[in-house]
Design a protein around this motif. Sequence first.
Motif, PDB file in Angstrom:
ATOM      1  N   ALA A 134       0.824  -1.209   0.000  1.00 12.40           N
ATOM      2  CA  ALA A 134       0.000   0.000   0.000  1.00 12.40           C
ATOM      3  C   ALA A 134       0.860   1.261   0.000  1.00 12.40           C
ATOM      4  N   CYS A 135       1.925   1.241   0.794  1.00 16.73           N
ATOM      5  CA  CYS A 135       2.818   2.399   0.854  1.00 16.73           C
ATOM      6  C   CYS A 135       3.548   2.603  -0.466  1.00 16.73           C
ATOM      7  N   ALA A 136       4.119   1.533  -1.004  1.00 14.52           N
ATOM      8  CA  ALA A 136       4.877   1.646  -2.251  1.00 14.52           C
ATOM      9  C   ALA A 136       4.000   2.146  -3.393  1.00 14.52           C
ATOM     10  N   ALA A 137       2.712   1.816  -3.354  1.00 17.70           N
ATOM     11  CA  ALA A 137       1.794   2.276  -4.397  1.00 17.70           C
ATOM     12  C   ALA A 137       1.621   3.792  -4.388  1.00 17.70           C
ATOM     13  N   GLN A 138       1.945   4.410  -3.248  1.00 16.43           N
ATOM     14  CA  GLN A 138       1.838   5.874  -3.131  1.00 16.43           C
ATOM     15  C   GLN A 138       3.136   6.587  -3.475  1.00 16.43           C
ATOM     16  N   ILE A 139       4.178   5.838  -3.794  1.00 15.53           N
ATOM     17  CA  ILE A 139       5.478   6.414  -4.128  1.00 15.53           C
ATOM     18  C   ILE A 139       5.660   6.370  -5.648  1.00 15.53           C
ATOM     19  N   PRO A 140       5.694   7.504  -6.316  1.00 20.68           N
ATOM     20  CA  PRO A 140       5.872   7.477  -7.767  1.00 20.68           C
ATOM     21  C   PRO A 140       7.332   7.257  -8.158  1.00 20.68           C
ATOM     22  N   ASP A 141       7.540   6.857  -9.397  1.00 24.63           N
ATOM     23  CA  ASP A 141       8.896   6.821  -9.927  1.00 24.63           C
ATOM     24  C   ASP A 141       9.504   8.222  -9.859  1.00 24.63           C
ATOM     25  N   ASN A 142      10.809   8.296  -9.983  1.00 26.79           N
ATOM     26  CA  ASN A 142      11.523   9.580 -10.000  1.00 26.79           C
ATOM     27  C   ASN A 142      11.380  10.342  -8.680  1.00 26.79           C
ATOM     28  N   SER A 143      11.332   9.607  -7.576  1.00 28.36           N
ATOM     29  CA  SER A 143      11.162  10.227  -6.261  1.00 28.36           C
ATOM     30  C   SER A 143      12.430  10.079  -5.430  1.00 28.36           C
ATOM     31  N   SER A 144      12.547  10.939  -4.420  1.00 26.39           N
ATOM     32  CA  SER A 144      13.602  10.791  -3.414  1.00 26.39           C
ATOM     33  C   SER A 144      12.943  10.416  -2.091  1.00 26.39           C
ATOM     34  N   ILE A 145      13.578   9.471  -1.373  1.00 30.84           N
ATOM     35  CA  ILE A 145      12.963   8.875  -0.191  1.00 30.84           C
ATOM     36  C   ILE A 145      14.014   8.684   0.898  1.00 30.84           C
ATOM     37  N   ILE A 146      13.643   9.000   2.127  1.00 35.51           N
ATOM     38  CA  ILE A 146      14.432   8.589   3.286  1.00 35.51           C
ATOM     39  C   ILE A 146      13.688   7.454   3.970  1.00 35.51           C
ATOM     40  N   PHE A 186      24.224  13.651   8.809  1.00 34.29           N
ATOM     41  CA  PHE A 186      24.165  13.233   7.413  1.00 34.29           C
ATOM     42  C   PHE A 186      22.763  13.440   6.849  1.00 34.29           C
ATOM     43  N   MET A 187      21.763  13.008   7.592  1.00 35.93           N
ATOM     44  CA  MET A 187      20.387  13.126   7.123  1.00 35.93           C
ATOM     45  C   MET A 187      19.966  14.578   6.926  1.00 35.93           C
ATOM     46  N   ALA A 188      20.509  15.474   7.744  1.00 38.85           N
ATOM     47  CA  ALA A 188      20.106  16.888   7.693  1.00 38.85           C
ATOM     48  C   ALA A 188      20.482  17.571   6.384  1.00 38.85           C
ATOM     49  N   GLN A 189      21.298  16.927   5.569  1.00 46.34           N
ATOM     50  CA  GLN A 189      21.699  17.519   4.295  1.00 46.34           C
ATOM     51  C   GLN A 189      20.634  17.377   3.210  1.00 46.34           C
ATOM     52  N   PHE A 190      19.593  16.593   3.470  1.00 44.90           N
ATOM     53  CA  PHE A 190      18.634  16.258   2.427  1.00 44.90           C
ATOM     54  C   PHE A 190      17.250  16.825   2.720  1.00 44.90           C
ATOM     55  N   LYS A 191      16.483  17.014   1.653  1.00 42.04           N
ATOM     56  CA  LYS A 191      15.060  17.332   1.764  1.00 42.04           C
ATOM     57  C   LYS A 191      14.317  16.472   0.746  1.00 42.04           C
ATOM     58  N   PRO A 192      14.051  15.227   1.091  1.00 42.49           N
ATOM     59  CA  PRO A 192      13.466  14.290   0.139  1.00 42.49           C
ATOM     60  C   PRO A 192      11.961  14.504  -0.045  1.00 42.49           C
ATOM     61  N   ASP A 193      11.434  13.843  -1.061  1.00 45.48           N
ATOM     62  CA  ASP A 193       9.993  13.911  -1.298  1.00 45.48           C
ATOM     63  C   ASP A 193       9.223  13.178  -0.208  1.00 45.48           C
ATOM     64  N   TYR A 194       9.761  12.043   0.235  1.00 52.98           N
ATOM     65  CA  TYR A 194       9.049  11.193   1.185  1.00 52.98           C
ATOM     66  C   TYR A 194       9.982  10.700   2.287  1.00 52.98           C
ATOM     67  N   ALA A 195       9.436  10.572   3.495  1.00 56.90           N
ATOM     68  CA  ALA A 195      10.098   9.845   4.574  1.00 56.90           C
ATOM     69  C   ALA A 195       9.213   8.658   4.913  1.00 56.90           C
ATOM     70  N   GLY A 254      11.024  15.385   9.975  1.00 59.79           N
ATOM     71  CA  GLY A 254      10.958  16.826   9.757  1.00 59.79           C
ATOM     72  C   GLY A 254      11.560  17.292   8.450  1.00 59.79           C
ATOM     73  N   LEU A 255      12.337  16.439   7.795  1.00 57.54           N
ATOM     74  CA  LEU A 255      13.025  16.846   6.574  1.00 57.54           C
ATOM     75  C   LEU A 255      12.181  16.676   5.320  1.00 57.54           C
ATOM     76  N   ALA A 256      11.362  15.652   5.296  1.00 62.93           N
ATOM     77  CA  ALA A 256      10.673  15.271   4.062  1.00 62.93           C
ATOM     78  C   ALA A 256       9.460  16.154   3.782  1.00 62.93           C
ATOM     79  N   ARG A 257       9.116  16.225   2.505  1.00 60.88           N
ATOM     80  CA  ARG A 257       7.906  16.945   2.109  1.00 60.88           C
ATOM     81  C   ARG A 257       6.646  16.215   2.560  1.00 60.88           C
ATOM     82  N   ARG A 258       6.719  14.884   2.601  1.00 64.32           N
ATOM     83  CA  ARG A 258       5.630  14.061   3.111  1.00 64.32           C
ATOM     84  C   ARG A 258       6.221  12.969   4.002  1.00 64.32           C
ATOM     85  N   ALA A 259       5.621  12.788   5.171  1.00 65.11           N
ATOM     86  CA  ALA A 259       6.099  11.768   6.117  1.00 65.11           C
ATOM     87  C   ALA A 259       5.057  10.662   6.233  1.00 65.11           C
ATOM     88  N   TYR A 260       5.494   9.422   5.977  1.00 65.40           N
ATOM     89  CA  TYR A 260       4.618   8.259   6.015  1.00 65.40           C
ATOM     90  C   TYR A 260       5.040   7.335   7.158  1.00 65.40           C
TER      91      TYR A 260
END
Length: 251
Positions: A82-94, A157-166, A195-201
Amino acid sequence: MNIRQMEILDLARATGRVAVEELAERFDVTLQTIRRDLGELADQGMLDRVHGGAVMRSGVSNIGYEERRRMNEDAKAAIARACAAQIPDNSSIIINLGTTTEAVARELLAHRNLTVITNNMNVANILVANESCEIMVAGGALRRTDGGLVGDLTTEFMAQFKPDYAIIGTSALDADGDLLDFDMAEVRVSRAIAGLARRAYLVTDISKLERSAPVRIISMQDLDTVFVDKPLPAPLTQKCAEWDTRVIVAD
């Protein structure tokens, strides 16, 4: 401890929870006999009694990694799909630590052009098979028990990123909607990730509501979506609605 009680304990270790009626049918004994068995196991510190059954004792230390990996495998696979179905291609993820987040990684093997940042060595090893996935592994102190990297270096290390999804896992949940864990070093990393991601799952099976852990991570209020295998209790469902936190129940 008698042989039946030993088998009950093995079942609890494998699934995380045992139910009185199911055990009575399995062992062909009365409900009262099973309740007595569970009471004795609880008195010995092996199990915690809950309504209708018992769960593995928790609260001060986590269940071993291999036991957690085997617990509720079907539910974790459904949640991961269910979660993976909400993640599109060409995404960045933590992706953080946990056996359910590792299940999500397996469901991302067919995705294309992903950038995955993780402090979970198991996630990295799973996604090696996806040739179109760029993998960035955090530094930090390696926790040999589960392949996790934790500590201040990991958080930096993580603080350097702002991914689409966590994609976040948790060791326990409480009725107030707080995510809980056992390791303060891991909690700091999980808070940073959320706190870094645009969307947190959050990916979690409903049995986490029957467990306890001493350290608060964040609230469901801070999440965009919660993926579970069964509906949340009505009061918590209402809170999520008030918080505008979407809840997806996996098939």
